[in-house]
Every structure is written in structure tokens, then in C-alpha cells.
Write an enzyme that holds these catalytic residues in place. Structure first.
Site, short mmCIF file in Angstrom:
data_model
loop_
_atom_site.label_atom_id
_atom_site.label_comp_id
_atom_site.label_asym_id
_atom_site.label_seq_id
_atom_site.Cartn_x
_atom_site.Cartn_y
_atom_site.Cartn_z
N TYR A 77 -3.12 -9.51 -6.89
CA TYR A 77 -3.23 -7.98 -7.09
C TYR A 77 -4.23 -7.56 -7.76
O TYR A 77 -5.09 -6.83 -7.49
CB TYR A 77 -1.86 -7.25 -8.03
CG TYR A 77 -1.83 -6.02 -8.11
CD1 TYR A 77 -1.64 -5.36 -6.91
CD2 TYR A 77 -2.03 -5.30 -9.23
CE1 TYR A 77 -1.74 -3.90 -6.94
CE2 TYR A 77 -1.84 -4.02 -9.41
CZ TYR A 77 -1.75 -3.34 -8.22
OH TYR A 77 -1.75 -2.02 -8.24
N GLN A 111 -2.78 7.01 3.61
CA GLN A 111 -1.74 5.80 3.04
C GLN A 111 -2.74 4.77 2.19
O GLN A 111 -2.26 4.05 1.72
CB GLN A 111 -1.27 5.19 4.29
CG GLN A 111 -0.56 5.71 5.11
CD GLN A 111 0.09 5.06 6.36
OE1 GLN A 111 -0.53 4.87 7.13
NE2 GLN A 111 1.28 4.40 6.25
N HIS A 129 -0.10 7.12 -1.02
CA HIS A 129 0.44 5.83 -1.73
C HIS A 129 -0.05 5.63 -3.28
O HIS A 129 -0.46 4.54 -3.52
CB HIS A 129 0.50 4.53 -0.78
CG HIS A 129 1.51 4.89 0.43
ND1 HIS A 129 1.09 4.16 1.57
CD2 HIS A 129 2.55 5.48 0.49
CE1 HIS A 129 2.24 4.51 2.29
NE2 HIS A 129 3.05 5.20 1.68
N CYS A 140 5.49 13.64 -16.43
CA CYS A 140 4.79 14.87 -16.03
C CYS A 140 4.06 14.76 -14.94
O CYS A 140 3.52 16.00 -14.37
CB CYS A 140 4.00 15.40 -17.13
SG CYS A 140 2.42 14.58 -17.62
N ASN A 238 -7.11 4.63 17.29
CA ASN A 238 -6.16 3.54 17.03
C ASN A 238 -6.66 2.66 17.88
O ASN A 238 -6.88 2.74 19.14
CB ASN A 238 -4.75 3.88 16.88
CG ASN A 238 -4.25 3.04 15.90
OD1 ASN A 238 -4.61 2.78 14.77
ND2 ASN A 238 -3.09 2.07 16.19
ZN LIG Z 1 2.65 12.90 -19.16
#
Ligand SMILES: [Zn+2]
Length: 275
Positions: A77, A111, A129, A140, A238
Site C-alpha cells: 500500500y 473512481q 473513492h 465531521c 473505453n
Molecule cells: Zn472532525
């Protein structure tokens, strides 16, 4: 193909509120790997995929351990994030930015988490995403640049006291409600939707073209078969036909690379404006 490019340019020029939907296909030409293609991140590393499925649960269970994991640059990652941060927009991104400058394109819903639309100059971008460039408060909903967030104490917290999480939406994590609501509004409002580089099979993102086509939120009851079709223009660019092509959700598909086709469409639009 030439005819379809001219047709798309004409449709764009005549539209009053055009928006674009984009997916991984527009970013592969910037060297960003996809996830499920033959050389995709998950395809070549099943262990990383299994870990990715657990990541959001780890955040819920132990936010500190989660942060320690995502800050470790040695994992897949971390490497992926570094690769993305170095990537540059390609001609496909720049074509969409130019369409916004021309006053035709009103919004991009993507995306992709790579931030390349903003880098290319698009102002109104909804990152469905999330983005590798932002950190988000799960209470919040405020977003911050990474540089604004102190990581001295993990997990970092928002001024409101809520937990901060990187903005990227992981498996099993809900789409942030602000982005989801705004995207639906845009899909219901547009009179032209340009869908670039996505097979539109990941839900709920894949609902957006259907919302535009049927102007109805009640899509899963089979009502879409009976609902009246709106006269919105839906154009796909595409590499391959998609479910949207097969189901007749889109009006037409221009098959090929977004980095080649989108600039040609913009050229045609500009010719039309100057004559
Ligand atoms: Zn906050």
C-alpha cells in the site's frame, strides 16, 4: 470511429450540463497500475488483496495499528501511494481539463484516488473513492492535506475530536456521504455524461449512469425496465464494451484509449467553436 468522435464533439457542444465519469482506464496511461487487470495489484499479489479487505476493519478495531500500518512504506500500500504521488496527468486528463476551461464540462466524478484530474487543472472533481492526497475526519467529514496533519501522536485527531483516516475508501468502508450525495445530484442534473475508462461494475459508482438514464433512484426493484428513459446523452470512451454498452444504458461507445480519443474530441469541439 471518426464519425463517432465528431458526433461526441457535437453532442458536447450542444449540451447544457455535461459531466464526466472516470475510472482506472484513464490513469493506466499515466503508469498507474489497475487492481484487477492481468498485471493488476491484486492479481499479482493475493496476500495484499486479502490484507486490503481487512484494512477498514483494522481501522475500526485499532486505529493506531491501522495508522502504523499505512505509514509503513514497505508494504504494498505504501509503495502504491508513493507511485501515485509521482504520477503525472496524461492527454486524457488534460482533455477533460480543457473541456472544463471551455465551459462545457461542469464536473468530473472519478473512481480514481490518484488526484490526477486536479493536477491536470479540473476544478470541480468529486473523488468518489477518496484521494491519496487527503486525510478525512470520520466524524465531521472535514478533509485536510497530509501536510496539515500532525502524525506525532497516532491516531491523529480532528479539531472536532473525531478520528482522522486517510481519505482513500477501502473495501467495506462506506462512500463518504457528502461525495455520494453530490455525485447523485450531478447524475440527475446532467444532460450529457461522458464515461471514460471504466467498465462501471463497481457499486454504488455503477449506479450513476443508470440514475442519469432513468432519472430514478429505485433501480433495484426492476423498475428501471419500465421507467421512462431520459433524453440524456451517455457516451462511453473505453477499451472494451461494458455492461453499460450491452444494456443500452449508453447511447454509443467510442472504443480505444482515452488518452488518444479524448484529445481528438476536444479538437473537434474547438473547430466547431471557431467556425
Ligand atoms: Zn472532525
Amino acid at each position: 470511429m471518426e464519425d463517432l468522435i465528431k458526433r461526441a464533439a457535437r453532442d458536447l457542444a450542444e449540451s447544457k450540463y455535461a459531466i464526466a465519469l472516470t475510472g482506472a482506464g484513464i490513469s493506466t496511461e499515466s503508469g498507474i497500475p489497475d487492481f484487477r487487470g492481468p498485471k493488476g495489484i491484486w492479481t499479482t499479489n493475493r496476500e495484499a488483496e486479502a490484507k486490503a479487505y481487512e484494512r477498514y476493519e483494522l481501522f475500526l478495531r485499532d486505529p493506531r495499528a491501522y495508522w502504523e500500518e499505512i505509514l509503513g512504506l514497505h508494504g504494498v500500500y505504501g509503495n502504491f501511494r508513493e507511485q501515485i504521488r509521482k504520477a503525472q496527468p496524461n492527454p486524457g486528463h488534460r482533455a477533460l481539463a480543457e473541456l472544463e476551461t471551455l465551459g462545457i464540462l461542469k464536473c468530473v466524478i472519478t473512481q480514481n484516488i490518484d488526484g490526477l484530474h486536479k493536477k491536470a487543472g479540473n476544478k470541480k472533481v468529486l473523488e468518489y473513492h477518496g484521494s491519496v492526497n487527503a486525510v478525512r475526519c470520520v466524524s465531521c467529514g472535514s478533509r485536510f492535506a497530509w501536510e496539515e496533519v500532525s502524525l506525532d501522536q497516532l491516531p491523529p485527531r480532528c479539531k472536532c475530536g473525531g478520528l482522522l483516516k486517510d481519505d482513500v475508501v477501502h473495501f467495506k468502508e462506506p462512500i463518504p456521504s457528502d461525495v455520494m450525495e453530490e455525485s447523485e445530484k450531478e447524475a440527475l442534473k446532467c444532460d450529457l455524461m461522458l464515461i471514460c475508462g471504466t467498465s462501471a461494475v463497481v457499486y454504488p459508482f455503477a449506479n450513476l449512469p443508470r440514475l442519469a438514464r432513468f432519472r430514478s433512484r429505485r433501480l433495484f426493484a426492476g423498475l428501471d425496465m419500465m421507467a421512462p428513459r431520459s433524453n440524456v446523452r451517455i457516451i462511453e470512451v473505453n477499451a472494451e464494451p461494458t455492461p453499460l454498452t450491452h444494456e443500452g444504458i449508453s447511447d454509443y461507445l467510442i472504443q480505444g484509449k482515452t488518452g488518444e480519443i479524448l484529445p481528438r474530441i476536444v479538437e473537434e469541439v474547438k473547430k466547431g467553436i471557431s467556425t
